[in-house]
Design a protein around this motif. Structure first.
Motif, PDB file in Angstrom:
ATOM      1  N   ILE A 187      35.345  32.721 -47.354  1.00 43.22           N
ATOM      2  CA  ILE A 187      36.465  33.105 -46.503  1.00 43.22           C
ATOM      3  C   ILE A 187      37.747  33.078 -47.333  1.00 43.22           C
ATOM      4  CG2 ILE A 187      37.772  32.539 -44.427  1.00 43.22           C
ATOM      5  CD1 ILE A 187      35.172  31.170 -43.423  1.00 43.22           C
ATOM      6  N   VAL A 188      38.478  34.200 -47.295  1.00 44.59           N
ATOM      7  CA  VAL A 188      39.737  34.337 -48.025  1.00 44.59           C
ATOM      8  C   VAL A 188      40.816  34.870 -47.088  1.00 44.59           C
ATOM      9  CG1 VAL A 188      38.614  34.732 -50.262  1.00 44.59           C
ATOM     10  CG2 VAL A 188      39.214  36.678 -48.823  1.00 44.59           C
ATOM     11  N   ARG A 189      42.068  34.722 -47.483  1.00 39.66           N
ATOM     12  CA  ARG A 189      43.175  35.274 -46.712  1.00 39.66           C
ATOM     13  C   ARG A 189      43.089  36.801 -46.792  1.00 39.66           C
ATOM     14  NH1 ARG A 189      46.782  32.213 -44.941  1.00 39.66           N
ATOM     15  NH2 ARG A 189      46.616  30.659 -46.580  1.00 39.66           N
ATOM     16  N   ALA A 190      43.353  37.480 -45.686  1.00 41.52           N
ATOM     17  CA  ALA A 190      43.244  38.942 -45.637  1.00 41.52           C
ATOM     18  C   ALA A 190      44.295  39.615 -46.512  1.00 41.52           C
ATOM     19  CB  ALA A 190      43.371  39.425 -44.200  1.00 41.52           C
TER      20      ALA A 190
ATOM     21  N   LYS B 185      35.788  43.861 -52.009  1.00 42.54           N
ATOM     22  CA  LYS B 185      34.922  44.938 -51.533  1.00 42.54           C
ATOM     23  C   LYS B 185      33.491  44.657 -51.993  1.00 42.54           C
ATOM     24  CE  LYS B 185      37.518  48.227 -53.471  1.00 42.54           C
ATOM     25  NZ  LYS B 185      37.961  49.532 -53.888  1.00 42.54           N
ATOM     26  N   PRO B 186      32.508  45.246 -51.303  1.00 47.57           N
ATOM     27  CA  PRO B 186      31.127  45.105 -51.774  1.00 47.57           C
ATOM     28  C   PRO B 186      30.994  45.623 -53.212  1.00 47.57           C
ATOM     29  CG  PRO B 186      31.159  45.994 -49.562  1.00 47.57           C
ATOM     30  CD  PRO B 186      32.595  45.974 -50.049  1.00 47.57           C
ATOM     31  N   ASP B 187      30.080  45.050 -53.957  1.00 48.40           N
ATOM     32  CA  ASP B 187      29.802  45.350 -55.372  1.00 48.40           C
ATOM     33  C   ASP B 187      30.819  44.739 -56.331  1.00 48.40           C
ATOM     34  OD1 ASP B 187      27.460  46.708 -54.771  1.00 48.40           O
ATOM     35  OD2 ASP B 187      28.529  48.588 -54.475  1.00 48.40           O
ATOM     36  N   GLN B 188      31.850  44.072 -55.815  1.00 50.72           N
ATOM     37  CA  GLN B 188      32.704  43.269 -56.675  1.00 50.72           C
ATOM     38  C   GLN B 188      32.109  41.866 -56.722  1.00 50.72           C
ATOM     39  OE1 GLN B 188      36.628  43.606 -54.897  1.00 50.72           O
ATOM     40  NE2 GLN B 188      37.071  45.468 -56.057  1.00 50.72           N
ATOM     41  N   ARG B 189      32.781  40.960 -57.420  1.00 53.82           N
ATOM     42  CA  ARG B 189      32.274  39.589 -57.489  1.00 53.82           C
ATOM     43  C   ARG B 189      33.421  38.606 -57.591  1.00 53.82           C
ATOM     44  NH1 ARG B 189      29.588  39.411 -63.567  1.00 53.82           N
ATOM     45  NH2 ARG B 189      31.522  39.183 -64.714  1.00 53.82           N
TER      46      ARG B 189
ATOM     47  N   ALA C 230      28.995  42.206 -48.576  1.00 56.13           N
ATOM     48  CA  ALA C 230      29.697  42.829 -47.448  1.00 56.13           C
ATOM     49  C   ALA C 230      30.970  42.048 -47.155  1.00 56.13           C
ATOM     50  CB  ALA C 230      28.791  42.853 -46.221  1.00 56.13           C
ATOM     51  N   VAL C 231      31.932  42.727 -46.516  1.00 55.93           N
ATOM     52  CA  VAL C 231      33.217  42.104 -46.164  1.00 55.93           C
ATOM     53  C   VAL C 231      33.587  42.524 -44.744  1.00 55.93           C
ATOM     54  CG1 VAL C 231      35.674  41.906 -46.749  1.00 55.93           C
ATOM     55  CG2 VAL C 231      33.982  42.194 -48.570  1.00 55.93           C
ATOM     56  N   THR C 232      34.058  41.579 -43.936  1.00 59.65           N
ATOM     57  CA  THR C 232      34.511  41.871 -42.574  1.00 59.65           C
ATOM     58  C   THR C 232      35.657  40.939 -42.198  1.00 59.65           C
ATOM     59  OG1 THR C 232      33.775  42.202 -40.289  1.00 59.65           O
ATOM     60  CG2 THR C 232      32.875  40.299 -41.453  1.00 59.65           C
ATOM     61  N   GLU C 233      36.419  41.311 -41.160  1.00 57.08           N
ATOM     62  CA  GLU C 233      37.490  40.448 -40.681  1.00 57.08           C
ATOM     63  C   GLU C 233      36.873  39.219 -40.021  1.00 57.08           C
ATOM     64  OE1 GLU C 233      37.722  43.805 -40.201  1.00 57.08           O
ATOM     65  OE2 GLU C 233      39.392  44.121 -41.579  1.00 57.08           O
ATOM     66  N   ALA C 234      37.471  38.071 -40.231  1.00 54.24           N
ATOM     67  CA  ALA C 234      36.935  36.817 -39.701  1.00 54.24           C
ATOM     68  C   ALA C 234      37.458  36.493 -38.309  1.00 54.24           C
ATOM     69  CB  ALA C 234      37.270  35.662 -40.645  1.00 54.24           C
TER      70      ALA C 234
ATOM     71  N   CYS D 138      33.557  37.197 -46.710  1.00 45.99           N
ATOM     72  CA  CYS D 138      32.789  37.915 -47.718  1.00 45.99           C
ATOM     73  C   CYS D 138      31.388  37.315 -47.736  1.00 45.99           C
ATOM     74  CB  CYS D 138      33.434  37.776 -49.092  1.00 45.99           C
ATOM     75  SG  CYS D 138      35.138  38.361 -49.159  1.00 45.99           S
ATOM     76  N   PHE D 139      30.401  38.133 -47.408  1.00 52.47           N
ATOM     77  CA  PHE D 139      29.015  37.691 -47.488  1.00 52.47           C
ATOM     78  C   PHE D 139      28.600  37.904 -48.935  1.00 52.47           C
ATOM     79  CE2 PHE D 139      29.852  38.869 -43.160  1.00 52.47           C
ATOM     80  CZ  PHE D 139      29.306  37.819 -42.441  1.00 52.47           C
ATOM     81  N   ALA D 140      28.200  36.829 -49.590  1.00 53.00           N
ATOM     82  CA  ALA D 140      27.956  36.893 -51.030  1.00 53.00           C
ATOM     83  C   ALA D 140      26.665  36.162 -51.385  1.00 53.00           C
ATOM     84  CB  ALA D 140      29.128  36.264 -51.773  1.00 53.00           C
ATOM     85  N   GLN D 141      26.212  36.383 -52.615  1.00 53.98           N
ATOM     86  CA  GLN D 141      25.039  35.692 -53.149  1.00 53.98           C
ATOM     87  C   GLN D 141      25.365  35.120 -54.506  1.00 53.98           C
ATOM     88  OE1 GLN D 141      21.725  38.314 -53.545  1.00 53.98           O
ATOM     89  NE2 GLN D 141      20.702  37.483 -51.768  1.00 53.98           N
ATOM     90  N   GLU D 142      24.884  33.907 -54.716  1.00 53.30           N
ATOM     91  CA  GLU D 142      24.964  33.303 -56.041  1.00 53.30           C
ATOM     92  C   GLU D 142      23.552  33.273 -56.587  1.00 53.30           C
ATOM     93  OE1 GLU D 142      26.590  29.335 -58.344  1.00 53.30           O
ATOM     94  OE2 GLU D 142      26.140  29.195 -56.212  1.00 53.30           O
ATOM     95  N   GLU D 143      23.341  33.846 -57.751  1.00 53.17           N
ATOM     96  CA  GLU D 143      22.024  33.856 -58.378  1.00 53.17           C
ATOM     97  C   GLU D 143      22.037  32.935 -59.580  1.00 53.17           C
ATOM     98  OE1 GLU D 143      20.652  37.752 -59.250  1.00 53.17           O
ATOM     99  OE2 GLU D 143      20.473  38.287 -57.138  1.00 53.17           O
ATOM    100  N   VAL D 144      20.989  32.147 -59.693  1.00 53.13           N
ATOM    101  CA  VAL D 144      20.854  31.201 -60.784  1.00 53.13           C
ATOM    102  C   VAL D 144      19.477  31.374 -61.411  1.00 53.13           C
ATOM    103  CG1 VAL D 144      20.891  28.772 -61.432  1.00 53.13           C
ATOM    104  CG2 VAL D 144      22.362  29.570 -59.582  1.00 53.13           C
ATOM    105  N   SER D 145      19.415  31.606 -62.724  1.00 55.72           N
ATOM    106  CA  SER D 145      18.130  31.701 -63.425  1.00 55.72           C
ATOM    107  C   SER D 145      17.634  30.313 -63.772  1.00 55.72           C
ATOM    108  CB  SER D 145      18.286  32.496 -64.714  1.00 55.72           C
ATOM    109  OG  SER D 145      18.761  33.783 -64.432  1.00 55.72           O
TER     110      SER D 145
END
Length: 112
Positions: free
Chosen positions: A62-65, A75-79, A91-95, A104-111
């Protein structure tokens, strides 16, 4: 919605395609700004990749708009980056109804 506690400093990065001189391209990451965020963990899972196991964790960040079109609006595809940790934005939507915060719906990947 209870106001989030924005205590995590994250760097927003966007992909940039760079010509490799042989007709192809390479991806580089350009910094778009620094945002304060609250990271809420979701569920995790593990899957097998070619030569390793990859663990993924779904997160809500969650970030300030920011206004549409602003370079600081995720935006999607950024990080996001926090030190060595990288969170891919899916994905990103208003909270909230007042559009004061973004989720921001995000994923953290760890090998492993």
């Amino acid at each position: 919605m209870k106001p989030p506690v924005l205590h995590q400093r994250l760097t927003l990065e966007a992909p940039v395609r760079l010509a490799d001189g042989a007709g192809g391209f390479a991806i580089s990451w350009e910094v778009r700004g620094t945002l304060w965020a609250e990271i809420r963990p979701g569920t995790g899972r593990e899957r097998a990749a070619e030569l390793m196991t990859v663990a993924t964790t779904a997160l809500r960040i969650i970030v300030r708009a920011a206004p549409e079109g602003a370079p600081s609006r995720p935006k999607p595809d950024q990080r996001f980056r926090a030190g060595n940790r990288v969170f891919r934005i899916l994905a990103v939507t208003e909270a909230d109804a007042g559009a004061r915060y973004l989720v921001c719906f995000a994923q953290e990947e760890v090998s492993q």
